[in-house]
Design an enzyme around this catalytic site. Structure first.
Site, mmCIF file in Angstrom:
data_model
loop_
_atom_site.group_PDB
_atom_site.id
_atom_site.type_symbol
_atom_site.label_atom_id
_atom_site.label_comp_id
_atom_site.label_asym_id
_atom_site.label_seq_id
_atom_site.Cartn_x
_atom_site.Cartn_y
_atom_site.Cartn_z
ATOM 1 N N GLN A 114 -54.895 -38.326 37.629
ATOM 2 C CA GLN A 114 -56.064 -38.425 38.507
ATOM 3 C C GLN A 114 -55.674 -38.870 39.917
ATOM 4 O OE1 GLN A 114 -59.310 -38.141 36.532
ATOM 5 N NE2 GLN A 114 -59.888 -37.367 38.525
ATOM 6 N N LYS A 129 -59.015 -44.106 35.211
ATOM 7 C CA LYS A 129 -59.549 -43.413 34.036
ATOM 8 C C LYS A 129 -59.903 -44.450 32.995
ATOM 9 C CE LYS A 129 -60.217 -39.155 32.612
ATOM 10 N NZ LYS A 129 -60.437 -37.928 33.409
ATOM 11 N N GLY A 168 -67.836 -38.579 33.810
ATOM 12 C CA GLY A 168 -67.631 -38.086 32.447
ATOM 13 C C GLY A 168 -66.246 -37.516 32.222
ATOM 14 N N ASP A 169 -65.952 -37.265 30.968
ATOM 15 C CA ASP A 169 -64.761 -36.537 30.521
ATOM 16 C C ASP A 169 -65.102 -36.125 29.082
ATOM 17 O OD1 ASP A 169 -61.737 -36.064 31.467
ATOM 18 O OD2 ASP A 169 -61.646 -36.531 29.344
ATOM 19 N N THR A 213 -66.474 -28.501 37.595
ATOM 20 C CA THR A 213 -65.086 -28.402 37.120
ATOM 21 C C THR A 213 -64.785 -26.959 36.713
ATOM 22 O OG1 THR A 213 -65.279 -30.664 36.326
ATOM 23 C CG2 THR A 213 -63.352 -29.421 35.605
#
Ligand code: NDP
Ligand code: 2IT
Length: 448
Positions: A114, A129, A168-169, A213
């Site tokens: 990241q 993260k 989010g992820d 994304t």
């Protein structure tokens, strides 16, 4: 002076020794350090001030207990994480992953990636993260809410719009961001919109963040194809996963004239030679939270393979958008044999190092995750901008910004790769361009 190659090998060994058992983290570090030789030769000050050693060590790592009660009244304990990796360019920024496989090594690998991804966007965001080993699958909304509330009750003290801004992820989408924001607001006693991104546009979120994304990944792939005088028009594509990134990758691919014939989840692969029916996937996944195998109950043209490998399916463009290390050297060789021209990583580190070598040797255009999927975090930064000035932009304006950002990311990778003697190599370009931007800020700040 120790030569550059030895110095990098020494740092890599230190990372392995100091972070035992964290194989995904070691892998992510090796990919970046493997590109930095020519940078250290050109800029000896990075060695003198130990920039690489400092960049490999996260600024702060938080691990915490997350107790919650399930619907049967039973007490459950999970482990929560936030790795605040690097704040040279701005507040820590990066998603939260809720998946049973989450442990410190996964969070560190994602945090490390990241840092360089965020730098590559050119925007003022540092890298971080977080997540938990919580499995949202099969949980009720009430259970997910109680988990999110307990998670935020511990995490909120480390967050802030100028400190650390999660999003989010895997396993964290609009529903979870809502519960997390609600608890942050309650605990902090203020409506601090910019503390989380990926919010619903009805209460402070940015239009296009949900799509960004996937859309960004397709814009990047489109740029890679244009650089070879090709386009997505008429191309057969395969996209792994069926989550947020996969869904909007499929949507934009179809809008730009490509045809996605397969997608997947952890239960198996759906192959639909007529082209994936995206409205059906959205209903199954976004609304009803079902498994992808149910797709074939509604489409006669499709087949489902429970043990299937999605990379067996012939395609000209492949976009892995599920998870790390989902595409290995054997998969890469099959894709090449089937005539694949371009691979864009929608997920973070989905291709193994040996898989990347296969693509490089075959001359396949390969976009690494930190470039290809940077549109998500870039649009998060646009959400932060809108929150900071209490504004909200139109879908069209925001999508245009995203397209410009992805064109810029592609250009930066392209130019940097050429400058350092590896024309067309996006891995080299992304790693060096991202690294140099962070390194320059760290040098300017002195030893902090
Ligand atoms: P989602 O949770 O929405 O979807 C994840 C998809 O991948 C699901 O179909 C899931 O299947 C599948 N998957 C996840 N883990 C595994 C696994 N271990 N084995 C097989 N399949 C798996 O997540 P996202 O779409 O948000 O994230 C996908 C990838 O994109 C991740 O690598 C993430 O880090 C990356 N990414 C996400 C961004 C974002 O904005 N969301 C931004 C940049 C990168 P199942 O449901 O069966 O588990
Ligand atoms: O991996 C990623 O870039 C993300 N999960 C998005 C991070 C963000 O802060 O939007």
């Amino acid at each position: 002076m120790v030569n550059v190659r030895e110095r990098l090998a020494h740092v890599q060994q230190q990372v392995i020794d100091r972070n035992p058992g964290e194989s995904e983290f070691h892998q992510a570090v090796a990919e970046v350090l493997g590109c930095l030789g020519p940078v250290l030769e050109r800029y000896p000050q990075y060695s003198e001030y130990k920039i690489i050693e400092r960049i490999c060590e996260p600024e702060r790592q938080v691990i915490f207990r997350v107790p919650w009660e399930d619907d049967r009244g039973e007490i459950q304990i999970n482990r929560g994480f936030r790795v605040q990796y690097n704040s040279a360019l701005g507040p820590y920024k990066g998603g939260l992953r809720f998946h049973p496989s989450v442990y410190l090594g996964i969070v560190k690998f994602l945090g490390f990636e990241q840092v360089f991804k965020n730098a590559l966007t050119g925007m003022p965001i540092g890298g971080g993260k977080g997540g938990a080993d919580f499995d949202p699958k099969g949980k009720s909304d009430a259970e997910v809410m109680r988990f999110c509330q307990s998670f935020m009750t511990e995490l909120y003290r480390y967050l802030g719009e100028y400190i650390d801004v999660p999003a989010g992820d895997i396993g964290v989408g609009g529903r979870e961001i809502g519960f997390l924001f609600g608890q942050y607001k309650r605990l902090s006693g203020k409506y601090e919109s910019g503390v989380l991104t990926g919010k619903n546009p009805a209460w402070g979120g940015a239009l296009v963040r949900r799509e960004s994304t996937g859309y960004g990944a397709v814009f990047f792939v489109d740029e890679m194809l244009r650089a070879r005088d090709q386009s997505l028009e008429g191309k057969t594509c395969v996209v792994s996963g069926a989550g947020n990134v996969a869904i909007y990758t499929i949507e934009k691919t179809h809008q730009l004239g490509g045809k996605v014939v397969a997608c997947s989840d952890s239960g198996g692969v759906v192959y639909d030679p007529e082209g994936i029916d995206l409205e059906l996937v959205k209903r199954l996944k976004e609304v009803e939270r079902r498994r992808i195998k149910d797709y074939v109950d509604y489409r006669r043209t499709a087949v489902f393979r429970e043990e299937g490998n999605i990379w067996d399916i012939p395609c000209q463009v492949a976009i892995p958008a599920a998870t790390q290390n989902e595409l290995d050297a054997a998969d890469a060789r099959r894709l090449v044999a089937h005539g694949c021209l371009a691979v864009g990583e929608g997920a973070n580190m989905p291709t193994t190092p040996a898989g990347i070598r296969v693509f490089e040797e075959a001359g396949v255009a390969f976009g690494p995750g930190k470039a290809t999927n940077a549109g998500g975090v870039a649009t998060s930064a646009l959400e932060m901008q809108q929150n900071a000035c209490r504004d909200s932009w139109t879908f069209q304006y925001t999508e245009t910004r995203l397209r410009e950002i992805m064109t810029g990311v592609h250009q930066r990778c392209w130019d940097t790769a050429a400058e350092f003697g590896h024309p067309g190599n996006y891995v080299v370009g992304a790693n060096i361009a991202g690294f140099v931007r962070v390194a320059e800020a760290m040098l300017a700040f002195g030893l902090v």
